[in-house]
Structures are given as structure tokens and as C-alpha cells.
Write an enzyme that holds these catalytic residues in place. Sequence first.
Site, PDB file in Angstrom:
ATOM      1  CB  ALA A 151      -0.946   0.004   1.205  1.00 33.01           C
ATOM      2  NE  ARG A 152       4.607   1.922   4.631  1.00 25.21           N
ATOM      3  CZ  ARG A 152       4.216   0.967   5.488  1.00 25.21           C
ATOM      4  NH1 ARG A 152       2.998   0.959   5.982  1.00 25.21           N
ATOM      5  NH2 ARG A 152       5.044   0.018   5.845  1.00 25.21           N
ATOM      6  N   GLY A 153       3.773   1.553  -1.738  1.00 26.80           N
ATOM      7  CA  GLY A 153       4.508   1.666  -3.009  1.00 26.80           C
ATOM      8  C   GLY A 153       3.805   2.644  -3.935  1.00 26.80           C
ATOM      9  CB  THR A 194       3.155  -8.553  -7.942  1.00 26.82           C
ATOM     10  OG1 THR A 194       2.567  -7.848  -6.857  1.00 26.82           O
ATOM     11  CG2 THR A 194       4.646  -8.737  -7.724  1.00 26.82           C
ATOM     12  CG  HIS A 218       9.018  -0.367 -18.597  1.00 26.66           C
ATOM     13  ND1 HIS A 218       8.915  -1.344 -19.563  1.00 26.66           N
ATOM     14  CD2 HIS A 218       7.776  -0.285 -18.013  1.00 26.66           C
ATOM     15  CE1 HIS A 218       7.673  -1.831 -19.556  1.00 26.66           C
ATOM     16  NE2 HIS A 218       6.963  -1.210 -18.631  1.00 26.66           N
ATOM     17  CG  HIS A 219      10.387   3.651 -14.836  1.00 28.85           C
ATOM     18  ND1 HIS A 219      10.999   3.057 -13.749  1.00 28.85           N
ATOM     19  CD2 HIS A 219       9.168   3.069 -14.942  1.00 28.85           C
ATOM     20  CE1 HIS A 219      10.200   2.174 -13.218  1.00 28.85           C
ATOM     21  NE2 HIS A 219       9.064   2.149 -13.921  1.00 28.85           N
ATOM     22  N   GLY A 224       6.514  -7.813 -17.105  1.00 30.24           N
ATOM     23  CA  GLY A 224       5.478  -8.839 -17.053  1.00 30.24           C
ATOM     24  C   GLY A 224       4.572  -8.795 -18.276  1.00 30.24           C
ATOM     25  CE  LYS A 275       9.224  -3.591 -15.978  1.00 22.67           C
ATOM     26  NZ  LYS A 275       8.242  -3.725 -14.899  1.00 22.67           N
TER      27      LYS A 275
END
Lengths: 246, 246, 246, 246
Positions: free
Chosen positions: C10-12, C78, C134-135, C144, C138
Site C-alpha cells: 500500500a505504500r509503493g 505484481t 520503461h523508466h 510482465g 524498473k
Amino acid sequence: MTIRVGVLGARGRMGQEVCRAVSAADGLDLVAQIDQGDPLTALTEAGAQVVVDFTNPDVVLDNVQWCVDQGIHVVVGTSGFTEERLAQVRSLLAGKPEVGVLVAPNFAIGAVLMMEFAERAAKYFDSAEIIELHHPQKVDAPSGTALRTAQLIAAARASAGLGEMPDATKDEIDGARGATVDGVRVHSVRSRGLVAHQEILFGTPGETLTIRHDSFDRASFMPGVVLAVRSVGSRPGLTVGINPLL
Amino acid sequence: MTIRVGVLGARGRMGQEVCRAVSAADGLDLVAQIDQGDPLTALTEAGAQVVVDFTNPDVVLDNVQWCVDQGIHVVVGTSGFTEERLAQVRSLLAGKPEVGVLVAPNFAIGAVLMMEFAERAAKYFDSAEIIELHHPQKVDAPSGTALRTAQLIAAARASAGLGEMPDATKDEIDGARGATVDGVRVHSVRSRGLVAHQEILFGTPGETLTIRHDSFDRASFMPGVVLAVRSVGSRPGLTVGINPLL
Amino acid sequence: MTIRVGVLGARGRMGQEVCRAVSAADGLDLVAQIDQGDPLTALTEAGAQVVVDFTNPDVVLDNVQWCVDQGIHVVVGTSGFTEERLAQVRSLLAGKPEVGVLVAPNFAIGAVLMMEFAERAAKYFDSAEIIELHHPQKVDAPSGTALRTAQLIAAARASAGLGEMPDATKDEIDGARGATVDGVRVHSVRSRGLVAHQEILFGTPGETLTIRHDSFDRASFMPGVVLAVRSVGSRPGLTVGINPLL
Amino acid sequence: MTIRVGVLGARGRMGQEVCRAVSAADGLDLVAQIDQGDPLTALTEAGAQVVVDFTNPDVVLDNVQWCVDQGIHVVVGTSGFTEERLAQVRSLLAGKPEVGVLVAPNFAIGAVLMMEFAERAAKYFDSAEIIELHHPQKVDAPSGTALRTAQLIAAARASAGLGEMPDATKDEIDGARGATVDGVRVHSVRSRGLVAHQEILFGTPGETLTIRHDSFDRASFMPGVVLAVRSVGSRPGLTVGINPLL
């Protein structure tokens, strides 16, 4: 010694970002944040030495005139600067030779390089077209960056003695072939999800060269704005684009 | 005064195109067409002054050595020239200071400009990666053009004091992040339908700049080959790329 | 009747966005926000009926097992789900046939359509390669989404009786040709300025078809996450991707 | 049993390619090659059962009418088929219910899939625009493929109850925003070096989906033309596009 900076259009999306960037920059002091309804005299009262204008095409020339009259240098990011409008700025400056005005269609380093490369490549290719793509809230089409790019390409082709580009179109639905800017075709795409993007396509028999810039975030413009604010005072007269500062 | 030209690899796809272009060019005379099995001495018998080599990485260095020994200038389009191989050519030339060798990874004007722009842009961006895309008959990966582009980017970054590019990858399926050439990641795509294409992606916070070249036809290389043949005799020593000729 | 939702991770960055989206959605009630160090029992204490997991490949399977054991449905965002890992989830579910687990490599509608189109197009082309960009923060390469796309393409080719793709490469710098996932080449580009992007190139003689998805903002994933949370309770067993919900 | 095939526009670039493809195809017999100045009666004299028309927008409807009157099936690749023109073909066919006419804006498999995917994706995105890019000898803008794609997108949006696309443009240089086809903006780029290309951009908050087709060679159209010739006789009435044949 710090530079005292005022921002015009300070409550707009770009203006807010500029206020943040100026506040955070070494040697710059944000002394006035002006928007619609605020008197321009707040700039002189605050002792602004440089003003950054991100307002809109309808009011920007009046703003520039007022600042130049007060001897304040101006960095302009507002779009809509055709050759005609640039000429108006030059004539405003005629009576104030010590004041500097820098008008840049784009402050992102990638956009500046894109324009430089387009100018360099133009003479080697038979064809050149511009596609610019922006979010659908944008009011002007083409973008200021696209206009400037078209002017640069057209001038480079003229210098090299290139004539008209090949185009056999005779059966066209109105607008399909885009806007014509100094003889260069420009296409403006507007779509949700986009931010600010531009692609230049050059073609000659058997090959094409494409130069593309993507801005995903207004933050990408701030290093260029800060550089312009720092430099404009030592560049009297009109400067177009931030290339000369690199 | 005409230049007498021999072609090595004359029956290959590029070689045939070169023979056609040399025959059609003013001031060039095609005097020898050599391929596997033919003796190199046919070049001296025909009085070739410049040789164009589109053979393969296994034999090209022997060809260059033989020509240099005979005092024949060479234009090389064969791929696979790493820094190490270029050093070998330089040492071949040490004893023959009057002979010129021009090694170009790509003779298309668009590709040459792409490399020039990549070198110029490199220092302004945190990240740079190369994606090259070719038809599936190609035997080497990455392409010679991609190798050369990576070398140019790496050198420009080093000059500007840039360090490693940001990359947090720790969980990688082998090869996903591409080949590493002088610290620059290069990805080689092979697909039916493609001819010869390359894209360079530069990134910094909030923006990317992309430079892409598409060759749709071998004919696009011929103006560059002819220009190289005309120039190599007056450029003793090693020249890399056709940029210096533009 | 509202659905009681817990969030793992939840904090990601994604987790925070999910908490915001769940709180704002009609009929969903955010009852637990769990991150590293918090006990999973907080989920049962809060009476969570559906859990959303955006954690990391090392802990996600343990999380799923624990939830399934408690009879809680799970939506998993995920990354890192290979066929092997999906098989593990299926066997976890064998003893709890009433529980639903939805594993999606990507919740953006554009990404879901991209995968659907790739699967549909695969059998018509000789070649297919994937480039994902991607940035640079990663940690996994390929993404995925790219893994899932490769699996779908490979399965479609196999069903249609297509063999290996054409590829004459014999002289390769390690990694140039990318990672091989079920016989499909995947290239992972990492660059500052990027967010999350993927391109699939299909080729057959004389033509190519390209499908590209660009995510500029994590917000683009939220409509898909909310849809999955609403649907997972009525889909016992394993669901892969959100396509079946469209 | 072989099908007797005539070609209209047989000396044009596409027509020549069609003659070659028909001659090479099993079960097809090339019995007439007609071009400007030749009488259409040569088709009936040669006993043509199917005619392929790659002529031009000015004459194609007369050709179709004549063939339908003679009971000859027609495969039409000529561009310029608006909804109005398709309606004219339908009314020509009203009195000859046993005759089949297939009008396809594009016979390349990749282009057909591109249109199918565009139709499928349309309802999920706020914005959709088309950019088509062709060689500069092309006389019509937009291309037939772009017109057809725009019609498909517009119909899919209407079915889904989507309204107008967002667009705040108020200050436009004529043509910048492209042609409007059933409410969908279409931009036509013409450049040396190009063959036939089209890109469709879909956007919704935070993401875009792009579908692009590149034709590098007229040969890419021939499998579709041959399939259409084989099928048209068993499809009475008007068929638009080759999708229904896949």
C-alpha cells in the site's frame, strides 16, 4: 548577485511550474507573480529585472511592450510567434537597444536539438513534413514549436536552392494535406493521453530520416527557462530560441 | 580525367548495385568486377585506382592489405569494423602514407546525419539506447552502423564527463537488456518485411529525443558510395564514415 | 452491497494509487492498507473480501497462498508471472475451488487490447518481436506485460503450425538479439524520461504491422484495477489478464 | 476448374503486379489485359468470369456497371470509395442479385488487421486520429484505406454512444487539424522515400494505443487480391474489404 524575477501568467499550468523553478534556482529571486486582473505595475513596484511571460497570444505583445518600455528584460514562452509578430517585437526594441527579449517556442533541450537537427538536415532531402501531437486542451494549431521548425526548414531549403517539394495530390478532402507554413506541410494531432510531441519526417529516394521529441512532463522545460532568465540580460535585442545559449 | 574503379564482392546484392552506380557515374570507369574465386591480380591488370569492397568480415582485411600494398585506394562498405579492426587498418597504412582507405558503416545520407546528430545530442541526456532493425538474412548483430553509433555516443559521453547510465535491472532474462557496446545498450531486431532501419532513443527527466533512419532500398546508398570513390584518392590515411566528405 | 478491499504494497507507488482509486470507487470500501512489516492478519481482522497485491516477485506467491487459505479473493498486479508461477497459483487454488485469483500483467485498457491484437495477428506473420521500454528504476527485464505477450504470440503460432522465425544471425555480440521467451525475441529498453511502453512488430514479405501501447501515467491502470476488484469474487479459479472482463 | 480472369488497368503499376500474380496462381487463368483505349468488349470476348479493376476514381464506376451488366464478378482495388459511391454500387447490383462485387481499400493482410483492430478499439478511447503516409506520386488524399478506417471508427463510436472527441482548438492555420471524415480527423503525409503507411492513434487519460501498418512493396497486396478473385464469385452482392474472407 541575484536577479529579481517576475512571472506573468503565474497561475496557469506553465506559470506555476515557472514560479516553482525560479524559487528553487540559485541566484534567482521570485519577486512578483502576476495573472489576469493584476496590474502590471506590481512588476516595477517589486523591482523585477527580468519577466517571464507564459500568458496567451492575445495579450503577450502588450505585456512585452510594457516591460520593454520600463527597461525590463523579457523571456517569452507564450506561443503564436509568426515572422510578423517577431518583426513587431524587433520594432518595439528599436527604441530600447539595451533591453533583451528572448522568445522561445520551446524550452526543452530535446526540442531545441530537434529544431537544430531539422535545420541541418533540410537541404539533403526532397521532402520534409512536420507532425505535432498535443493534448486536446491546446488552443492553437500548429504549435509554436512546429511553426518555428517549419520556418527553419523553409529557410534552409531556400538557401540551398531547393524548389517545391514533390506532391501530385489533385483530389483532396479539405485539410488532408495539413497547413502550409512557408511551403512546409504541418499536421496537428490532438488526443487525450498525449502531452507534447513532434515528429519531423525527411525523405529522399529510398530512405527517410525522422526526428522526434516527446515531452511527458512540464518539468522538462524548466532548465531551459532558468537558463534563459540568467542569460537574457546580457543579450540586448531579440533572441529567438534558446539554441544560442547552449 | 576518369577514375578507374574495381569492385570486390561484385556479384553480391550490394556489389551489383555498386557496379551499376559506378558505370552510370560521370568520371568513373568500372574496370574490374571481382568475386569469390577470382584472383585479386585482376585489379592490377585492369589498372584499378580505387577499389570498392562489399565482401564479408572474414576476408575484408586481407583485401584491404593487398590493395594498400599495391598502392590502390579502398572504399570499404563491409560491416564488422570494431575499434580493434580500425587500428589494424591504420597500421596497414603506416607504411603507405599516400594511400587512402575510407571505411563507412553506412553510405546513406540519412544514416550519416543520424550518426552526426547522435554524437551531438549524447552529452545532454542521461540515457541513450540503440535499436536497429533489419531483414532476417543479415548475419551480424548488431549492424556496423549500430556499432559505430554506439562508439560515437560513448566517446561524446566520456568527453562530457558523463558516467554510467541509470539502470536498476537486477532480475533479467539473458539478453533482454541487449548487447553492451562501449557501455551503450544495443538491441537488434530481425524481421521479414524490414530492410535496414535504426532508432536512437535519448532520455532525460520528462522528455525523450528519438532519431530514426529507414532505408527502404539499396539504391539509397549509391550517392554516398560514388562520393567516397571520388574523394578517397585525395584523403591519404584512414577516414571513418562519409561525414567528413559532406 | 459494498466490497471490503485490502491493499498489499500500500505504500509503493502503484499501491498508493490503488488505495486512492479504491477509496474513490462506488461500492468499494478500503478496509486495510498493508506494507512490509505489517502482519497479514490485519486483512482478516478488517474483514477484507478482496485483496489487491502490488508487492514484488519475492513475496507475492506467499501473499496469494495466505489469502487463498483464508478464502479471500486476490487481484495481483505484481510482475514476474511465468507459466511456472501461474501453475503454482492453480495448484494453490485446487483445494479452494470457490476462491478467485486474477493475475494481470497490465491493467491499462490499451495494453489489454494490445495483447489481444497480438494474439490475433500472430498466425499471419513470419516474424514477431517485442520491444518494451520503461523508466530505469524498473528491476525486472523483460516486463510482465512483455512476457505475457510473448507467451500469447508463441501459443498462437504453435496452434497455427508455424515453425521457427527466420533468422540468419551467426555473428552476434552477446545479448544483441534480446531475450528468448517461448521462442519470441524480447528487447528491454531502459531510459530516463520514459514511463511504460511496449511495441510489437510483425513482419511478412513486403509489409510490417506494429502495435504500440504508451502509458504516461499510473492513473491509466486504475479503471482496470477497479473492474478486476468488482469481478474477481464471481470468477472462481485463476483468471489471467482482464480481457475476459471486457 | 479454373477461373477466367481479366485485368482492367493492366499497364499501371498495380495492374502489372496483378497480371503477374494471377498468371502465377493455381486455378486462375489470365485471359484479358485491358488498359486505357482498349474496348471493354475484349473482356466478354475472352470469356472473363472475374475482372480485377485497378484503374482510377474517374472511370471505375463505369467499369463496374459494365461488368455487372454482363454478369461478370468484379474485384475493385481502385481508391476513392466513399459511402456514397458504395451506395451507387449497391444500386447497380440490385438488378443483378447473382453478381458479386468486392471493393477493398487495401489487400495487404496487415492493413486488413489494422482496420479490424481499429474498429474493435474505437469504443474504449476518447480520441482517435489517423495519419497516413505515402509516396508523393499519389493523387488522392486521404488514401482509400484511411477513409475506410475513419468510417469504421466513426461507426463503432456511434454504436457505443460516444460523442464528439475533445478538441479545444480555436486558433488554427487552415488545414492544420486535417480532413474530417465522419467526425474523425485524417492527416495525409506525402514524402519521397515512402511507399504506403498508416498509423491510427487512440488516446484516453494517461495512455495511448497506436496501430501502424507499413507496406514496403506492392507484392504485399497480391495474396489478398488472389484470395478475393477466388472468393468473389461465391459472394453475391457487395462485399467491402477482405476481412470477411479471412
